[in-house]
Design a protein around this motif. Sequence first.
Motif, PDB file in Angstrom:
ATOM      1  N   CYS A  69       3.900 -10.390   2.286  1.00 50.99           N
ATOM      2  CA  CYS A  69       3.306  -9.262   3.001  1.00 50.99           C
ATOM      3  C   CYS A  69       3.869  -9.173   4.427  1.00 50.99           C
ATOM      4  N   PHE A  70       4.261  -7.937   4.824  1.00 54.08           N
ATOM      5  CA  PHE A  70       4.719  -7.644   6.194  1.00 54.08           C
ATOM      6  C   PHE A  70       3.800  -6.549   6.739  1.00 54.08           C
ATOM      7  N   PRO A  71       2.638  -6.922   7.253  1.00 57.07           N
ATOM      8  CA  PRO A  71       1.652  -5.913   7.645  1.00 57.07           C
ATOM      9  C   PRO A  71       2.134  -5.091   8.844  1.00 57.07           C
TER      10      PRO A  71
ATOM     11  N   GLN B 265       0.807  -1.219   0.000  1.00 53.54           N
ATOM     12  CA  GLN B 265       0.000   0.000   0.000  1.00 53.54           C
ATOM     13  C   GLN B 265       0.844   1.274   0.000  1.00 53.54           C
ATOM     14  N   VAL B 266       2.157   1.140   0.102  1.00 59.20           N
ATOM     15  CA  VAL B 266       3.025   2.324   0.069  1.00 59.20           C
ATOM     16  C   VAL B 266       3.699   2.463  -1.289  1.00 59.20           C
ATOM     17  N   CYS B 267       4.445   1.443  -1.697  1.00 61.84           N
ATOM     18  CA  CYS B 267       5.212   1.553  -2.945  1.00 61.84           C
ATOM     19  C   CYS B 267       4.526   0.895  -4.130  1.00 61.84           C
ATOM     20  N   GLY B 268       3.523   0.077  -3.888  1.00 59.96           N
ATOM     21  CA  GLY B 268       2.764  -0.528  -4.984  1.00 59.96           C
ATOM     22  C   GLY B 268       3.364  -1.781  -5.581  1.00 59.96           C
ATOM     23  N   VAL B 269       4.457  -2.295  -5.023  1.00 61.34           N
ATOM     24  CA  VAL B 269       5.043  -3.503  -5.569  1.00 61.34           C
ATOM     25  C   VAL B 269       4.104  -4.679  -5.297  1.00 61.34           C
TER      26      VAL B 269
ATOM     27  N   ASP C  93      -2.363  -2.822  10.391  1.00 61.70           N
ATOM     28  CA  ASP C  93      -3.438  -3.278   9.493  1.00 61.70           C
ATOM     29  C   ASP C  93      -3.234  -2.822   8.053  1.00 61.70           C
ATOM     30  N   ARG C  94      -2.015  -2.504   7.677  1.00 65.60           N
ATOM     31  CA  ARG C  94      -1.711  -2.114   6.298  1.00 65.60           C
ATOM     32  C   ARG C  94      -0.914  -3.224   5.629  1.00 65.60           C
TER      33      ARG C  94
ATOM     34  N   LYS D  22       8.350  -5.791   2.654  1.00 69.65           N
ATOM     35  CA  LYS D  22       9.322  -5.799   3.746  1.00 69.65           C
ATOM     36  C   LYS D  22      10.071  -4.462   3.872  1.00 69.65           C
ATOM     37  N   PRO D  23      10.578  -3.870   2.751  1.00 67.54           N
ATOM     38  CA  PRO D  23      11.290  -2.587   2.900  1.00 67.54           C
ATOM     39  C   PRO D  23      10.395  -1.478   3.457  1.00 67.54           C
ATOM     40  N   CYS D  24       9.157  -1.384   2.959  1.00 65.58           N
ATOM     41  CA  CYS D  24       8.255  -0.333   3.453  1.00 65.58           C
ATOM     42  C   CYS D  24       7.877  -0.577   4.913  1.00 65.58           C
ATOM     43  N   HIS D  25       7.766  -1.803   5.294  1.00 62.30           N
ATOM     44  CA  HIS D  25       7.480  -2.133   6.697  1.00 62.30           C
ATOM     45  C   HIS D  25       8.622  -1.636   7.583  1.00 62.30           C
TER      46      HIS D  25
END
Length: 275
Positions: free
Chosen positions: A253-255, A238-242, A258-259, A263-266
């Motif tokens: 997925c690394f929530p 939900q951040v970078c769209g990958v 609840d998002r 892994k990098p954005c997390h």
Amino acid sequence: PPPPEEATLTQHSTPPPPPPSLYTPVPPVSSAEMLHSPPAPQLQGGVVGSQHGQGAPPGGDKQVLQGQQHIQSELLDCESKELCGFCRKSVPLASPAIEAMNRTYHPACFLCRQCRHPLAGELYYNKAGTPLCEPCYQATLEQCGRCGQVIQDQVIRALDKAFHPACFTCVVCSQPIGAERFAVDDNNELHCLLDYYRRFASRCCVCEQLIIPAPDGRDLYTVECLGRSFHEACYCCQVCGVQLSPEPTDQGCFPLDDRILCKPCHINLAQQSTP
């Protein structure tokens, strides 16, 4: 970061292959035709005797005898060529015969093969080379799996049953399914594919469209994560769209809060929230 969230892949149940519209039952054949051969030709030439008839040439009685023998031989040859289509015995030319199913029969041999009812002069049904009277033919017809009535017109076979085309309909829109693909719910109710997916397919939480298998093979699976459903192509950070993998790997997925995150954005968001 915490271990990746394992998404659940739910495969769509593949509808059974389209039911074929199979056949139209055999129409009745016209009445078996009674054939009466013409009377045998009368032999000409007088009575064979020891005296010549008046004006008869010498040896005339011998010629008459030879002519009779020749004609009788021809009649025997003709009789031997007409064989009954059932008993395979000769059908005399001077006797009544029945012409049916491209064969000739003795009247006593052309019977319904089920009840032995004589078919001479009656309507009959030619089912796979077997003559049947109408009651016996009707008894061979299948009953509709929905209404229970005998199927006399076109037949649709599906789900190990036979149906009238008008009875093989979608439970939702009531439209005939015919030879189209269909689906069956847990109550064995028939659905056209469109109504089946409208009732039972999940809706993607990103694009809000139904998750329906595409003809090109896309969206055969529904991705379930954090209690939400996704198209495979919509299952993205939900951040970078990958696009994320549904498998619990570094690409999964690394929530966080609840998002749905990669892994990098997390890691980045986790570090920013740390005082």
